[in-house]
Design a protein around this motif. Structure first.
Motif, PDB file in Angstrom:
ATOM      1  N   ASP A 289      -5.904  13.365  13.713  1.00  0.00           N
ATOM      2  CA  ASP A 289      -7.238  12.873  14.081  1.00  0.00           C
ATOM      3  C   ASP A 289      -7.431  12.933  15.599  1.00  0.00           C
ATOM      4  O   ASP A 289      -8.510  13.289  16.092  1.00  0.00           O
TER       5      ASP A 289
ATOM      6  N   HIS B 254       0.813  -1.218   0.000  1.00  0.00           N
ATOM      7  CA  HIS B 254       0.000   0.000   0.000  1.00  0.00           C
ATOM      8  C   HIS B 254       0.856   1.281   0.000  1.00  0.00           C
ATOM      9  O   HIS B 254       0.519   2.272  -0.658  1.00  0.00           O
TER      10      HIS B 254
ATOM     11  N   HIS C 140       1.109   4.374  -2.747  1.00  0.00           N
ATOM     12  CA  HIS C 140       0.903   5.812  -2.497  1.00  0.00           C
ATOM     13  C   HIS C 140       1.949   6.630  -3.262  1.00  0.00           C
ATOM     14  O   HIS C 140       1.646   7.692  -3.799  1.00  0.00           O
TER      15      HIS C 140
ATOM     16  N   SER D 228       0.306   9.531   6.067  1.00  0.00           N
ATOM     17  CA  SER D 228      -1.123   9.199   6.017  1.00  0.00           C
ATOM     18  C   SER D 228      -1.654   8.974   7.428  1.00  0.00           C
ATOM     19  O   SER D 228      -0.994   9.292   8.421  1.00  0.00           O
ATOM     20  N   GLY D 229      -2.854   8.394   7.490  1.00  0.00           N
ATOM     21  CA  GLY D 229      -3.472   8.137   8.796  1.00  0.00           C
ATOM     22  C   GLY D 229      -2.781   7.003   9.541  1.00  0.00           C
ATOM     23  O   GLY D 229      -2.762   6.965  10.762  1.00  0.00           O
ATOM     24  N   GLY D 230      -2.214   6.067   8.783  1.00  0.00           N
ATOM     25  CA  GLY D 230      -1.604   4.898   9.415  1.00  0.00           C
ATOM     26  C   GLY D 230      -0.082   4.900   9.342  1.00  0.00           C
ATOM     27  O   GLY D 230       0.564   4.112  10.024  1.00  0.00           O
TER      28      GLY D 230
ATOM     29  N   GLU E  11      -6.743  21.758   9.276  1.00  0.00           N
ATOM     30  CA  GLU E  11      -6.270  22.683   8.238  1.00  0.00           C
ATOM     31  C   GLU E  11      -7.244  23.861   8.096  1.00  0.00           C
ATOM     32  O   GLU E  11      -6.826  25.012   7.975  1.00  0.00           O
TER      33      GLU E  11
ATOM     34  N   ASN F 269      -2.589  18.522   2.387  1.00  0.00           N
ATOM     35  CA  ASN F 269      -2.552  19.739   3.204  1.00  0.00           C
ATOM     36  C   ASN F 269      -1.699  20.837   2.534  1.00  0.00           C
ATOM     37  O   ASN F 269      -0.523  20.636   2.238  1.00  0.00           O
TER      38      ASN F 269
ATOM     39  N   GLY G  30      -1.141  11.618  10.308  1.00  0.00           N
ATOM     40  CA  GLY G  30      -2.600  11.735  10.149  1.00  0.00           C
ATOM     41  C   GLY G  30      -3.340  11.297  11.411  1.00  0.00           C
ATOM     42  O   GLY G  30      -4.343  11.900  11.810  1.00  0.00           O
TER      43      GLY G  30
ATOM     44  N   VAL H 201      -5.208  10.529  -1.116  1.00  0.00           N
ATOM     45  CA  VAL H 201      -5.903   9.656  -0.159  1.00  0.00           C
ATOM     46  C   VAL H 201      -6.010   8.236  -0.737  1.00  0.00           C
ATOM     47  O   VAL H 201      -5.671   8.005  -1.904  1.00  0.00           O
ATOM     48  N   ASP H 202      -6.500   7.294   0.075  1.00  0.00           N
ATOM     49  CA  ASP H 202      -6.569   5.897  -0.374  1.00  0.00           C
ATOM     50  C   ASP H 202      -7.452   5.750  -1.618  1.00  0.00           C
ATOM     51  O   ASP H 202      -8.552   6.297  -1.678  1.00  0.00           O
TER      52      ASP H 202
ATOM     53  N   GLY I   6      -2.720  10.706   2.497  1.00  0.00           N
ATOM     54  CA  GLY I   6      -3.785  11.694   2.738  1.00  0.00           C
ATOM     55  C   GLY I   6      -3.297  13.047   3.235  1.00  0.00           C
ATOM     56  O   GLY I   6      -3.810  14.092   2.815  1.00  0.00           O
TER      57      GLY I   6
ATOM     58  N   GLY J 252      -7.657  15.744   9.976  1.00  0.00           N
ATOM     59  CA  GLY J 252      -6.702  16.482   9.148  1.00  0.00           C
ATOM     60  C   GLY J 252      -7.311  17.682   8.434  1.00  0.00           C
ATOM     61  O   GLY J 252      -6.879  18.820   8.645  1.00  0.00           O
TER      62      GLY J 252
HETATM   63  O1  KG4 Z   1      -3.897   8.041   2.906  1.00  0.00           O
HETATM   64  P1  KG4 Z   1      -5.160   8.061   3.716  1.00  0.00           P
HETATM   65  O2  KG4 Z   1      -6.446   8.291   2.961  1.00  0.00           O
HETATM   66  O3  KG4 Z   1      -5.357   6.744   4.522  1.00  0.00           O
HETATM   67  C1  KG4 Z   1      -4.347   6.008   5.123  1.00  0.00           C
HETATM   68  O4  KG4 Z   1      -3.638   5.251   4.397  1.00  0.00           O
HETATM   69  O5  KG4 Z   1      -4.191   6.200   6.335  1.00  0.00           O
HETATM   70  O6  KG4 Z   1      -4.967   9.196   4.843  1.00  0.00           O
HETATM   71  C2  KG4 Z   1      -5.972   9.526   5.749  1.00  0.00           C
HETATM   72  C3  KG4 Z   1      -5.385  10.518   6.749  1.00  0.00           C
HETATM   73  C4  KG4 Z   1      -6.334  10.875   7.894  1.00  0.00           C
HETATM   74  O7  KG4 Z   1      -5.652  10.724   9.126  1.00  0.00           O
HETATM   75  C5  KG4 Z   1      -6.684  12.336   7.634  1.00  0.00           C
HETATM   76  O8  KG4 Z   1      -6.936  13.084   8.817  1.00  0.00           O
HETATM   77  C6  KG4 Z   1      -5.437  12.826   6.931  1.00  0.00           C
HETATM   78  O9  KG4 Z   1      -5.043  11.754   6.100  1.00  0.00           O
HETATM   79  N1  KG4 Z   1      -5.701  14.015   6.091  1.00  0.00           N
HETATM   80  C7  KG4 Z   1      -5.142  15.219   6.310  1.00  0.00           C
HETATM   81  C8  KG4 Z   1      -5.693  16.089   5.328  1.00  0.00           C
HETATM   82  N2  KG4 Z   1      -6.549  15.365   4.540  1.00  0.00           N
HETATM   83  C9  KG4 Z   1      -6.534  14.084   5.016  1.00  0.00           C
HETATM   84  N3  KG4 Z   1      -4.269  15.642   7.244  1.00  0.00           N
HETATM   85  C10 KG4 Z   1      -3.905  16.946   7.230  1.00  0.00           C
HETATM   86  N4  KG4 Z   1      -4.411  17.850   6.333  1.00  0.00           N
HETATM   87  C11 KG4 Z   1      -5.294  17.459   5.380  1.00  0.00           C
HETATM   88  N5  KG4 Z   1      -5.773  18.348   4.510  1.00  0.00           N
END
Ligand code: KG4
Ligand code: ZN
Length: 324
Positions: free
Chosen positions: A168, A110, A114, A137-139, A185, A280, A164, A307-308, A276, A181
């Motif tokens: 959160d 994954h 990305h 990302s979130g993870g 922002e 920003n 991320g 994002v995913d 994700g 996120g």
């Molecule tokens: O890549 P993703 O869709 O999923 C994972 O692989 O984790 O990332 C999701 C993460 C979430 O924690 C979300 O809060 C963060 O990306 N995120 C952001 C923004 N848009 C999404 N964090 C900061 N600023 C943003 N604009």
């Protein structure tokens, strides 16, 4: 090569069709609304959602691409990293498709996908290796050296929370919603609009570099600093804006600093970003300013592909199958 991509590593159920690097379709169905009241992803809810939606999402991706299942020549599926139950849903589905259609199946990382999202839609796949790849990302929060399409070496990663994830959790502390996120922002932009930045009104949250030579990250300190700052306070919108701005600045100063340190250490001047958090604008601005100063180049995926999504999985699957 008509490639069907399947992505179910976390809370997005996604399918996409890619042919020779071109994205023919991409469909994403998200279980985010179901997790909102918990302020984070609940693994069991996510995997049940995948099982319920994967079939419809795949059908829709094929219809949008004007293809049928018999046109598919390769199935690419995210095999790691991710939530075990979520991964298992997508993997079982993809394996069954490949077996019943008698076509090859390829398992995809994954995080590598990305980074590969940067190359989707390009006429020829010809990046100059090595480059620095960054997934935020979130993870995950990782810095890689990418030496070829299948050689991604991790040179830095988080010791605790992903960026991320920290966004959160801070949004949960501030009570502004999930996913945090984009909301942080938004509030940080208000801080600028309120003219508070001009008055040097920000909070000095810690910038955690760990050892200066380290390319690793730690987010738990800054997150706890926000918790201590905000607890037992009734937070006005202005105060939320001030905390959001200050937190964002602290985290992104460190992230940008470490990315640039990685480039300097390995003598590499090209950076490919993904995940994700890369959506920003403040983060992009900081990386842009640093790259301009040093004569480096940086790239990020087109809208919707930070994002995913499954297009990045299908794209990398096709490239690996053809070139590796
Ligand atoms: O890549 P993703 O869709 O999923 C994972 O692989 O984790 O990332 C999701 C993460 C979430 O924690 C979300 O809060 C963060 O990306 N995120 C952001 C923004 N848009 C999404 N964090 C900061 N600023 C943003 N604009
Ligand atoms: Zn992701």
């Amino acid at each position: 090569m008509i490639t069907l991509g399947i992505e179910t590593s976390c809370d997005e159920t996604a399918a996409a069709v890619v042919d020779r690097g071109k994205v023919l379709s991409g469909v994403v169905s998200s279980s985010v609304p179901l997790h909102r009241k918990y302020g984070g992803v609940v693994p069991e809810i996510a995997s049940r959602f995948h099982i319920e939606y994967i079939n419809r999402v795949t059908k829709k991706a094929l219809i949008n691409a004007k293809k049928t299942i018999v046109n598919v020549e390769l199935v690419a599926v995210t095999e790691l990293p991710g939530l075990p139950g979520s991964l298992l849903s997508g993997l079982s589905f993809a394996k069954a498709l490949s077996y019943s259609l008698n076509i090859p199946l390829i398992g995809i990382n994954h995080l590598h996908a990305h980074i590969y999202a940067n190359f989707l839609g390009k006429k020829r796949f010809s990046p100059r290796f090595p480059f620095i790849g960054v997934v935020v990302s979130g993870g995950h929060t990782n810095i890689f050296i990418c030496r070829s399409i299948k050689e991604f070496s991790v040179v830095g990663s988080t010791k605790d929370d992903a960026v991320g994830e920290a966004f959160d959790k801070v949004a949960k502390i501030l009570g502004i919603g999930y996913p945090g996120g984009p909301l942080i922002e938004k509030y940080a932009k208000r801080f600028l609009r309120f003219g508070m930045a001009r008055d040097n009104n920000s909070i000095d949250f810690p910038r955690v570099f760990l050892d200066r030579n380290s390319l690793d990250f730690s987010l738990s300190g800054v997150k706890t600093a926000v918790l201590y700052y905000a607890r037992e306070k009734k937070l006005s919108r202005r105060e939320i804006a001030r905390i959001s701005w200050s937190f964002q600045e602290a985290v992104f100063d460190v992230l940008t600093g470490k990315i640039i340190t990685a480039c300097k250490r390995f003598g590499i001047k090209e950076i490919f970003l993904g995940g994700g958090v890369i959506s920003n604008k403040c983060l992009r601005g900081k990386i842009k300013a640093a790259c301009k100063r040093l004569g480096y180049k940086f790239f990020f995926p087109p809208a919707g592909l930070c994002v995913d999504n499954a297009a990045m999985v299908a794209g990398l699957g096709e490239a690996l199958y053809k070139y590796a």
